[in-house]
Design an enzyme around this catalytic site. Structure first.
Site, PDB file in Angstrom:
ATOM      1  N   HIS A  55       9.886 -49.695 -45.042  1.00 47.12           N
ATOM      2  CA  HIS A  55       8.534 -50.222 -44.780  1.00 47.12           C
ATOM      3  C   HIS A  55       7.790 -49.038 -44.132  1.00 47.12           C
ATOM      4  CE1 HIS A  55       5.124 -52.638 -42.997  1.00 47.12           C
ATOM      5  NE2 HIS A  55       5.686 -52.234 -41.811  1.00 47.12           N
ATOM      6  N   HIS A  79       5.407 -46.845 -36.332  1.00 46.77           N
ATOM      7  CA  HIS A  79       4.615 -47.504 -36.039  1.00 46.77           C
ATOM      8  C   HIS A  79       5.420 -48.975 -35.284  1.00 46.77           C
ATOM      9  CE1 HIS A  79       4.953 -49.708 -39.935  1.00 46.77           C
ATOM     10  NE2 HIS A  79       4.718 -50.738 -39.125  1.00 46.77           N
ATOM     11  N   GLU A  83       7.977 -51.690 -30.612  1.00 40.38           N
ATOM     12  CA  GLU A  83       8.069 -53.124 -30.645  1.00 40.38           C
ATOM     13  C   GLU A  83       9.579 -53.430 -31.125  1.00 40.38           C
ATOM     14  OE1 GLU A  83       5.803 -56.804 -32.709  1.00 40.38           O
ATOM     15  OE2 GLU A  83       5.505 -54.916 -33.512  1.00 40.38           O
ATOM     16  N   ASP A  84      10.235 -52.833 -32.064  1.00 40.99           N
ATOM     17  CA  ASP A  84      11.582 -52.961 -32.580  1.00 40.99           C
ATOM     18  C   ASP A  84      12.681 -52.605 -32.128  1.00 40.99           C
ATOM     19  OD1 ASP A  84      10.090 -55.264 -33.866  1.00 40.99           O
ATOM     20  OD2 ASP A  84       9.645 -54.259 -35.823  1.00 40.99           O
ATOM     21  N   ASP A 146      -0.211 -51.019 -42.539  1.00 40.79           N
ATOM     22  CA  ASP A 146       1.167 -51.984 -42.425  1.00 40.79           C
ATOM     23  C   ASP A 146       0.678 -53.378 -43.049  1.00 40.79           C
ATOM     24  OD1 ASP A 146       3.215 -52.977 -40.815  1.00 40.79           O
ATOM     25  OD2 ASP A 146       2.120 -53.846 -39.401  1.00 40.79           O
TER      26      ASP A 146
END
Length: 281
Positions: A55, A79, A83-84, A146
């Site tokens: 991705h 990106h 967050e992950d 995205d």
């Protein structure tokens, strides 16, 4: 080909794409981001079952197609890191730069906005909020890339989630792309929204084009299809609106003229006596 080989192939394609427009031959920053992302996302999978790293590489490639700078490409690869994964803003600043950390953090913050309404006025507020929150316009560009890749892989989601994401994309992201003058992203987003919000219409048109593409001029097919779909099936007001706001890449320039015509006549309860359609010069 193994998953690792696929990742490496995607990375090579990204570098080759950047080389077509960027004057520098120093890709060390992009390579560093790639290696960090591979490691950070190594345990994560997409809904498709593919390694998650695919991705961010695809997002970075979309940014490269827009011929953006090396910092934006790097932030595109990273990106989802804040967050992950356990990596923080401070980590990205230390490993890369505060500029790249700010881009990644900006995308993370935009991702936390919750879109809950289909009202046009409220959708416009969300679009303004996006632009206001993004101190650097490159944050919006990364977010658009995205969302575009997520729309391309939407077939792995549930039908309900497909419709939800398609509507959100149609209301928020496609208009943003249009506002920024990125017609390539806008049109593909609208095409994909059309597919998930109006699947019967989408596949009906696709089948007609496939069947007649060697026999008839595409403008004739479009004109006939629009007329049949609106005059005979008489879509509900909301469906008409959603459909008119979607596009299909094969429409080419005639779509915009047809859209204006049907918006003026079909959407004003003037189905019985519409004004005659004038072909654009």
């Amino acid at each position: 080909m193994s998953m690792a080989e696929i990742d490496e192939q995607l990375y090579k394609e990204l570098i080759d794409k950047i080389k077509t427009y960027h004057p520098s031959d120093d890709f060390s920053m992009v390579e560093k981001a790639y290696k960090l992302a591979v490691d950070a996302h190594k345990e994560q999978k997409r809904k498709s079952g593919e390694p998650y790293i695919i991705h961010p590489l695809k997002v970075a490639y979309i940014l490269a197609e827009l011929e953006l700078d090396m910092e934006t490409i790097t932030a595109g690869i990273l990106h989802d890191i804040i967050e992950d994964t356990p990596y923080t803003y401070e980590d990205i600043t230390r490993l890369f730069s505060e500029e790249i950390a700010a881009l990644v953090d900006g995308v993370t913050k935009l991702g936390k906005l919750s879109y809950t309404t289909k009202e046009e006025a409220q959708a416009e507020n969300y679009r303004k909020m996006f632009l206001a929150m993004a101190k650097d316009i490159r944050v919006i560009l990364i977010k658009l890339a995205d969302r575009l890749h997520n729309m391309r892989t939407l077939n792995y989601m549930t039908p309900e989630k497909q419709r939800e994401k398609a509507q959100e994309t149609l209301d928020i992201y496609a208009p943003l792309a249009h506002r920024l003058g990125i017609s390539k992203i806008r049109s593909e987003m609208e095409d994909l929204c059309f597919k998930y919000l109006n699947p019967d219409a989408y596949f009906d048109l696709a089948a007609k084009i496939q069947k007649k593409k060697e026999e008839r001029d595409i403008d004739v097919i479009l004109s006939e299809w629009f007329s049949d779909y609106y005059m005979q099936k008489r879509l509900s007001g909301e469906s008409r609106k959603s459909f008119c706001e979607c596009s299909f890449s094969i429409f080419i320039h005639r779509f915009h003229h047809l859209k204006k015509y049907f918006s003026q006549n079909r959407m004003k309860n003037d189905l019985q006596n519409p004004e005659p359609y004038q072909e654009p010069l």
